[in-house]
Design an enzyme around this catalytic site. Structure first.
Site: not given
Length: 321
Positions: A245, A11
């Site tokens: 991340h 995303d």
């Protein structure tokens, strides 16, 4: 050198973009497709971002638009305050895209590619897990046909790394807890790279500056796209840098030895004040048998990471050439 056929479910997202550029610079990977999903921003925006990234990076892999909403909930508001209004750190993008998305929905692309390469495809998922659940719903047998699933998501409280959206919930899981629970209880091999390890790996300002100064065109991009993200971390955490991340879900595939794992079934809380919490019953836990845990396969949760080695692997990918 081993080659890994992968689908990148994403995303984009600043850290998504940084993870994708790392993936596409590594010779170990054969990128079969990019699939997009609601999350950091609405699915139309993140699909546009993925199309632009694929074009800018010169990728042959198709880009397929995925789920616009969670399975059983309305779409969330996204995180423009984290990733910028356009999701790519507010970099200036062209008004029109040079390429179009694949006509198939993301779940269909996942099913088709797994079926075409049985036992060879690794799914790297760095957003909400809606597309993976839809693929399972349409063709449950693919769970037995994938090589593995590497997910950035969750938080288990190791060294105090709990939620980043609520005291217990991480953003990708909270965006669609029902999908996450379905994916984590399916009979395929999953590794979760949650906040327990991703918040241990900080790309500080000096590291990012070095990438920008010495990493050529890619380094210039990585430094530019990370500035808005760095500003967010500085405002909210006083952190002069960014968490790595999503890149850890990619690194896990080619360098699993850099992570310490704990095995056991994983469930996701769906509803209530602990909505989106990820909980593992570690193998050997002295708990009575329970139908909430015991019928489900053990999955791997990363609980420690060789931070220096991860940072070196990422940087050397761009600085060694």
């Amino acid at each position: 050198m081993p080659r890994y056929k992968v689908i990148f479910d994403t995303d984009p997202g600043v850290d998504d973009a940084m993870a994708l550029r790392f993936l596409t610079r590594r010779p170990e990977f054969d990128l079969l497709a990019i699939t997009t999903v609601h999350g950091n921003l609405d699915v139309d925006t993140v699909t546009r971002n993925a199309l632009w990234l694929a074009d800018w990076m010169g990728l042959a892999a198709p880009v397929a638009r995925g789920a616009a909403t969670p399975l059983d909930r309305p779409a969330g508001l996204g995180a423009p305050h984290v990733h910028g209004a356009n999701g790519i750190g507010d970099l200036t993008l062209p008004q029109s895209m040079a390429r179009a998305s694949d006509p198939r929905p993301a779940w269909q692309v996942i099913v088709d590619l797994v079926r075409a390469h049985p036992g060879e495809v690794t799914l790297i998922a760095v957003g909400p897990l809606t597309n993976l659940t839809l693929a399972l719903r349409h063709d449950p047998a693919i769970a037995g046909l994938v090589a593995g699933v590497s997910i950035m998501g969750g938080a288990f409280g190791t060294r105090g790394h709990a939620g980043n959206m609520t005291p217990v919930a991480e953003a990708n899981i909270l965006a669609d807890p029902e999908a996450a629970d379905a994916v984590l209880t399916a009979a395929w091999p999953v590794t979760l790279l949650g906040l327990d390890v991703t918040q241990q790996v900080v790309m500080d300002a000096a590291y990012l500056d070095r990438l920008g100064a010495q990493g050529g065109t890619d380094g210039t991009f990585l430094r530019a796209v990370s500035r808005f993200y760095q500003d967010f971390h500085e405002r909210t955490r006083g952190l002069a840098g960014i968490f790595a991340h999503d890149s850890l879900a990619v690194i896990n595939v080619i360098a699993p030895e850099l992570f310490t794992r704990r095995r056991g079934p994983v469930r996701v809380v769906c509803g209530g004040i602990a909505d989106g919490q990820t909980i593992q019953k570690p193998e050997g836990a002295l708990c009575p048998p329970s139908p909430a845990w015991d019928p489900y396969p053990s999955q791997s949760v990363a609980v420690d990471v060789d931070t220096a080695a991860v940072l070196a692997l990422y940087a050397d990918t761009f600085l060694a050439s």
